[in-house]
Motif scaffolding. Sequence first.
Motif, PDB file in Angstrom:
ATOM      1  N   MET A   1       0.896  -1.126  -0.052  1.00 37.10           N
ATOM      2  CA  MET A   1       0.165  -0.057   0.028  1.00 37.10           C
ATOM      3  C   MET A   1       1.025   1.251   0.027  1.00 37.10           C
ATOM      4  O   MET A   1       1.697   1.371   0.638  1.00 37.10           O
ATOM      5  CB  MET A   1      -0.982   0.191   1.232  1.00 37.10           C
ATOM      6  CG  MET A   1      -1.725   1.258   1.210  1.00 37.10           C
ATOM      7  SD  MET A   1      -2.956   1.206   2.673  1.00 37.10           S
ATOM      8  CE  MET A   1      -3.951  -0.318   2.527  1.00 37.10           C
ATOM      9  N   VAL A   2       0.377   2.145  -0.961  1.00 35.22           N
ATOM     10  CA  VAL A   2       1.155   3.481  -0.966  1.00 35.22           C
ATOM     11  C   VAL A   2       0.868   4.403   0.070  1.00 35.22           C
ATOM     12  O   VAL A   2      -0.199   4.355   0.460  1.00 35.22           O
ATOM     13  CB  VAL A   2       1.056   4.266  -2.349  1.00 35.22           C
ATOM     14  CG1 VAL A   2       1.808   5.572  -2.398  1.00 35.22           C
ATOM     15  CG2 VAL A   2       1.460   3.205  -3.504  1.00 35.22           C
ATOM     16  N   ALA A   3       2.022   4.849   0.762  1.00 34.50           N
ATOM     17  CA  ALA A   3       1.798   5.743   1.971  1.00 34.50           C
ATOM     18  C   ALA A   3       1.345   7.162   1.741  1.00 34.50           C
ATOM     19  O   ALA A   3       1.588   7.502   0.409  1.00 34.50           O
ATOM     20  CB  ALA A   3       3.021   5.799   2.989  1.00 34.50           C
ATOM     21  N   THR A   4       0.583   7.648   2.658  1.00 37.67           N
ATOM     22  CA  THR A   4       0.136   9.115   2.425  1.00 37.67           C
ATOM     23  C   THR A   4       0.724   9.894   3.412  1.00 37.67           C
ATOM     24  O   THR A   4       0.532   9.536   4.691  1.00 37.67           O
ATOM     25  CB  THR A   4      -1.428   9.207   2.467  1.00 37.67           C
ATOM     26  OG1 THR A   4      -2.048   8.528   1.610  1.00 37.67           O
ATOM     27  CG2 THR A   4      -1.869  10.552   2.364  1.00 37.67           C
ATOM     28  N   LEU A   5       1.498  10.902   2.978  1.00 37.58           N
ATOM     29  CA  LEU A   5       2.134  11.952   3.973  1.00 37.58           C
ATOM     30  C   LEU A   5       1.395  13.254   4.121  1.00 37.58           C
ATOM     31  O   LEU A   5       0.957  13.843   2.995  1.00 37.58           O
ATOM     32  CB  LEU A   5       3.545  12.230   3.729  1.00 37.58           C
ATOM     33  CG  LEU A   5       4.461  10.759   3.453  1.00 37.58           C
ATOM     34  CD1 LEU A   5       5.963  11.219   3.320  1.00 37.58           C
ATOM     35  CD2 LEU A   5       4.570  10.145   5.151  1.00 37.58           C
ATOM     36  N   TRP A  22      -8.303  12.900   8.123  1.00 40.99           N
ATOM     37  CA  TRP A  22      -7.611  11.885   7.053  1.00 40.99           C
ATOM     38  C   TRP A  22      -6.602  10.934   7.744  1.00 40.99           C
ATOM     39  O   TRP A  22      -6.623   9.797   7.279  1.00 40.99           O
ATOM     40  CB  TRP A  22      -6.880  12.739   6.113  1.00 40.99           C
ATOM     41  CG  TRP A  22      -8.052  13.275   5.055  1.00 40.99           C
ATOM     42  CD1 TRP A  22      -9.319  13.532   5.189  1.00 40.99           C
ATOM     43  CD2 TRP A  22      -7.924  13.525   3.561  1.00 40.99           C
ATOM     44  NE1 TRP A  22      -9.836  14.240   4.115  1.00 40.99           N
ATOM     45  CE2 TRP A  22      -9.006  14.081   3.172  1.00 40.99           C
ATOM     46  CE3 TRP A  22      -6.716  13.268   2.727  1.00 40.99           C
ATOM     47  CZ2 TRP A  22      -9.394  14.457   1.701  1.00 40.99           C
ATOM     48  CZ3 TRP A  22      -7.051  13.815   1.657  1.00 40.99           C
ATOM     49  CH2 TRP A  22      -8.287  14.355   1.171  1.00 40.99           C
ATOM     50  N   ALA A  23      -5.640  11.623   8.797  1.00 38.58           N
ATOM     51  CA  ALA A  23      -4.823  10.952   9.384  1.00 38.58           C
ATOM     52  C   ALA A  23      -5.569   9.521   9.958  1.00 38.58           C
ATOM     53  O   ALA A  23      -4.744   8.591  10.121  1.00 38.58           O
ATOM     54  CB  ALA A  23      -3.972  11.681  10.453  1.00 38.58           C
ATOM     55  N   ARG A  24      -6.370   9.816  10.603  1.00 40.92           N
ATOM     56  CA  ARG A  24      -7.261   8.734  11.472  1.00 40.92           C
ATOM     57  C   ARG A  24      -8.045   7.949  10.592  1.00 40.92           C
ATOM     58  O   ARG A  24      -8.022   6.497  10.885  1.00 40.92           O
ATOM     59  CB  ARG A  24      -8.251   9.581  12.338  1.00 40.92           C
ATOM     60  CG  ARG A  24      -7.669   9.898  13.694  1.00 40.92           C
ATOM     61  CD  ARG A  24      -8.608  10.343  14.770  1.00 40.92           C
ATOM     62  NE  ARG A  24      -9.601  11.180  14.319  1.00 40.92           N
ATOM     63  CZ  ARG A  24      -9.378  12.586  14.503  1.00 40.92           C
ATOM     64  NH1 ARG A  24      -8.212  12.922  15.344  1.00 40.92           N
ATOM     65  NH2 ARG A  24     -10.253  13.407  14.026  1.00 40.92           N
ATOM     66  N   ASP A  25      -8.421   8.266   9.424  1.00 48.14           N
ATOM     67  CA  ASP A  25      -9.359   7.582   8.435  1.00 48.14           C
ATOM     68  C   ASP A  25      -8.671   6.592   7.562  1.00 48.14           C
ATOM     69  O   ASP A  25      -9.157   5.624   7.212  1.00 48.14           O
ATOM     70  CB  ASP A  25     -10.348   8.347   7.718  1.00 48.14           C
ATOM     71  CG  ASP A  25     -11.489   9.189   8.474  1.00 48.14           C
ATOM     72  OD1 ASP A  25     -11.578   8.739   9.523  1.00 48.14           O
ATOM     73  OD2 ASP A  25     -11.870  10.137   7.918  1.00 48.14           O
ATOM     74  N   ASN A  26      -7.311   6.725   7.390  1.00 50.57           N
ATOM     75  CA  ASN A  26      -6.349   6.154   6.637  1.00 50.57           C
ATOM     76  C   ASN A  26      -5.266   5.537   7.461  1.00 50.57           C
ATOM     77  O   ASN A  26      -4.484   6.399   7.765  1.00 50.57           O
ATOM     78  CB  ASN A  26      -6.267   6.915   5.354  1.00 50.57           C
ATOM     79  CG  ASN A  26      -5.239   6.145   4.105  1.00 50.57           C
ATOM     80  OD1 ASN A  26      -4.847   5.132   4.467  1.00 50.57           O
ATOM     81  ND2 ASN A  26      -5.428   6.771   3.164  1.00 50.57           N
ATOM     82  N   ALA A  27      -5.212   4.155   7.510  1.00 50.40           N
ATOM     83  CA  ALA A  27      -4.151   3.690   8.237  1.00 50.40           C
ATOM     84  C   ALA A  27      -2.854   3.886   7.735  1.00 50.40           C
ATOM     85  O   ALA A  27      -1.674   3.835   8.383  1.00 50.40           O
ATOM     86  CB  ALA A  27      -4.451   2.006   8.529  1.00 50.40           C
ATOM     87  N   SER A  28      -2.486   4.106   6.303  1.00 58.82           N
ATOM     88  CA  SER A  28      -1.387   4.235   5.808  1.00 58.82           C
ATOM     89  C   SER A  28      -1.046   5.818   5.827  1.00 58.82           C
ATOM     90  O   SER A  28       0.026   6.063   5.120  1.00 58.82           O
ATOM     91  CB  SER A  28      -1.506   3.848   4.182  1.00 58.82           C
ATOM     92  OG  SER A  28      -2.375   4.659   3.478  1.00 58.82           O
ATOM     93  N   SER A  29      -1.694   7.043   6.445  1.00 59.77           N
ATOM     94  CA  SER A  29      -1.470   8.141   6.585  1.00 59.77           C
ATOM     95  C   SER A  29      -0.561   8.281   7.582  1.00 59.77           C
ATOM     96  O   SER A  29      -0.612   8.045   8.824  1.00 59.77           O
ATOM     97  CB  SER A  29      -2.678   9.119   6.670  1.00 59.77           C
ATOM     98  OG  SER A  29      -3.356   8.801   5.292  1.00 59.77           O
ATOM     99  N   ASP A  58       7.699   5.285  -1.936  1.00 63.40           N
ATOM    100  CA  ASP A  58       6.810   6.219  -2.541  1.00 63.40           C
ATOM    101  C   ASP A  58       5.489   6.474  -1.732  1.00 63.40           C
ATOM    102  O   ASP A  58       5.106   5.729  -1.028  1.00 63.40           O
ATOM    103  CB  ASP A  58       6.300   5.390  -3.815  1.00 63.40           C
ATOM    104  CG  ASP A  58       7.200   5.252  -4.890  1.00 63.40           C
ATOM    105  OD1 ASP A  58       8.456   5.627  -4.804  1.00 63.40           O
ATOM    106  OD2 ASP A  58       7.005   4.511  -6.029  1.00 63.40           O
ATOM    107  N   ALA A  59       4.942   7.637  -1.850  1.00 66.76           N
ATOM    108  CA  ALA A  59       4.083   8.143  -1.098  1.00 66.76           C
ATOM    109  C   ALA A  59       3.162   9.367  -2.141  1.00 66.76           C
ATOM    110  O   ALA A  59       3.648  10.053  -2.826  1.00 66.76           O
ATOM    111  CB  ALA A  59       4.530   8.872   0.143  1.00 66.76           C
TER     112      ALA A  59
END
Length: 199
Positions: A1-5, A22-29, A58-59
């Motif tokens: 899974m691509v990370a989100t910064l 968004w940080a809480r809603d997306n585990a990859s954030s 990659d993010a």
Amino acid sequence: MVATLILPGLNGSAEGHWQRHWARDNASSTIVRQASWSRPALHEWLQSLEGELERVGDAWLVAHSLGCLLAAHIATRPAARHVRGAFLVAPCDLERTERLHPGVIDFGEMPTDRLPFRTFVVGSRGDRYMDFVRLRRYAALWGVKLHDLGHAGHINIESGFGQWRQGYQLFSSLTDAPGRRAPKGTQPQRVSRAITASA
């Protein structure tokens, strides 16, 4: 899974801000932490972002206000190779922001280079931190699409943007688009037709 910064702006994004949701809603954030939110220094903020990009690989970048300029500045650094794309919400104008917050920002000049990764900008016609005409100019310089959110303030808590569901839909238009990065040396993309028609 691509990370989100997630890249907040001046003073960070307080609890209730859409970036916090968004940080809480997306585990990859992950929210990229800065040593000082209240006295932003470009070289320090770049180091923090570069460190996170090297850590996660990659993010996607999800930025607000001054965080958008941070994302634009990373484009000229080696770490830009890790940026899958950038979602820039309510970029601020440095000159105007420095007038509103005198003596606290050390962020160099406004970035004007074409961005080498896919980018989607969301702007507002009622943003005290960026005149919409100037935002269109920067979008053209960066070679990116610009979405007009209307009179939406600075797209933050003050202007009513807590859990911003429409933002997820707009973000997906970036992440679901074909291709990975804009090839260097190509012509800038046309700014959104809807923006030009409604100006």
